[in-house]
Design a protein around this motif. Structure first.
Motif, PDB file in Angstrom:
ATOM      1  N   ALA A   1      -0.903   4.368   1.968  1.00 40.32           N
ATOM      2  CA  ALA A   1      -2.286   4.751   1.692  1.00 40.32           C
ATOM      3  C   ALA A   1      -2.995   5.314   2.922  1.00 40.32           C
ATOM      4  N   LYS A   2      -2.613   4.847   4.117  1.00 41.26           N
ATOM      5  CA  LYS A   2      -3.246   5.341   5.354  1.00 41.26           C
ATOM      6  C   LYS A   2      -2.352   6.332   6.088  1.00 41.26           C
ATOM      7  N   GLY A   3      -1.269   6.759   5.474  1.00 37.74           N
ATOM      8  CA  GLY A   3      -0.372   7.731   6.089  1.00 37.74           C
ATOM      9  C   GLY A   3       0.495   7.157   7.193  1.00 37.74           C
TER      10      GLY A   3
ATOM     11  N   GLU B   1       0.806  -1.216   0.000  1.00 39.90           N
ATOM     12  CA  GLU B   1       0.000   0.000   0.000  1.00 39.90           C
ATOM     13  C   GLU B   1       0.845   1.275   0.000  1.00 39.90           C
ATOM     14  N   VAL B   2       2.156   1.133  -0.212  1.00 40.88           N
ATOM     15  CA  VAL B   2       3.047   2.287  -0.275  1.00 40.88           C
ATOM     16  C   VAL B   2       3.301   2.636  -1.735  1.00 40.88           C
ATOM     17  N   GLU B   3       3.094   3.905  -2.059  1.00 44.68           N
ATOM     18  CA  GLU B   3       3.412   4.409  -3.397  1.00 44.68           C
ATOM     19  C   GLU B   3       4.695   5.213  -3.310  1.00 44.68           C
ATOM     20  N   TRP B   4       5.509   5.133  -4.356  1.00 43.86           N
ATOM     21  CA  TRP B   4       6.817   5.789  -4.377  1.00 43.86           C
ATOM     22  C   TRP B   4       6.871   6.848  -5.455  1.00 43.86           C
ATOM     23  N   LYS B   5       7.506   7.957  -5.107  1.00 41.46           N
ATOM     24  CA  LYS B   5       7.692   9.051  -6.060  1.00 41.46           C
ATOM     25  C   LYS B   5       9.105   9.602  -5.866  1.00 41.46           C
ATOM     26  N   GLU B   6       9.819   9.780  -6.956  1.00 41.65           N
ATOM     27  CA  GLU B   6      11.163  10.339  -6.885  1.00 41.65           C
ATOM     28  C   GLU B   6      11.065  11.860  -6.757  1.00 41.65           C
TER      29      GLU B   6
END
Length: 177
Positions: A170-172, A57-62
């Motif tokens: 997703a849930k912080g 549920e973790v999204e990654w962004k550079e």
């Protein structure tokens, strides 16, 4: 030999680069997938005592982010001290010295991480999950390195702003360790 594709079966939304940078080495060293529940094996520490279902549920962004000491969580500051202090006290093992010197030399020559580290935001601060040796080297080059080290043409103290993979659950939520 574990592959990125095998890891993506459990973490399908994750960028290949995050898997390559963080999990692939460990998967080939200690096996894949981690047991659930994690228990006390090495995966528990690597994954912050969160199961793969949580990490899915973790999204990654550079992103380019400020990696100065003031922007780091207390836990991250403790981890980089655990890397750096033995180096400067000359009590680090040869393995630890190598793990530190490689990113130190790269950052010295290039002013940036060779590969983005991984972090999550903990309020307004960064909680690093992977890349503590890079972060310790960056901090030491900024705060401890003598000016003479930067006398070679083309060298300058590295900027605090570095490219980092930022994970958002997703849930912080954050890893437990």
């Amino acid at each position: 030999m574990v592959t990125v594709e095998q890891i993506k079966e459990k973490l399908p939304k994750w960028p290949d680069k995050v898997i390559e940078e963080w999990l692939l080495y460990f998967a080939n060293d200690i096996g894949w997938p981690p047991a659930e529940p994690l228990g006390t094996d090495r995966w528990g520490g690597i994954l912050g005592n969160r199961p793969l279902s949580w990490w899915a549920e973790v999204e990654w962004k550079e992103e380019k982010v400020d990696c100065s000491r003031a922007q780091l969580s207390d836990a991250t500051q403790q981890r980089i001290a655990a890397v750096s202090d033995p180096i400067y006290a000359n009590t680090a093992s040869d393995v630890e010295k190598g793990q530190y010197r490689r990113p130190f030399q790269y950052i010295l020559e290039n002013g940036a991480f060779a590969n983005p580290a991984l972090a999550m935001r903990d309020g307004g601060r960064l909680h690093f999950i992977d890349g503590h040796h890079r972060l310790a080297a960056l901090t030491d080059l900024r705060e401890k390195a003598p000016d003479a080290l930067f006398a070679k043409p083309g060298r300058q103290r590295p900027a605090t702003e570095q490219t980092v993979w930022i994970g958002t659950h997703a849930k912080g939520e954050l890893p437990l360790t």
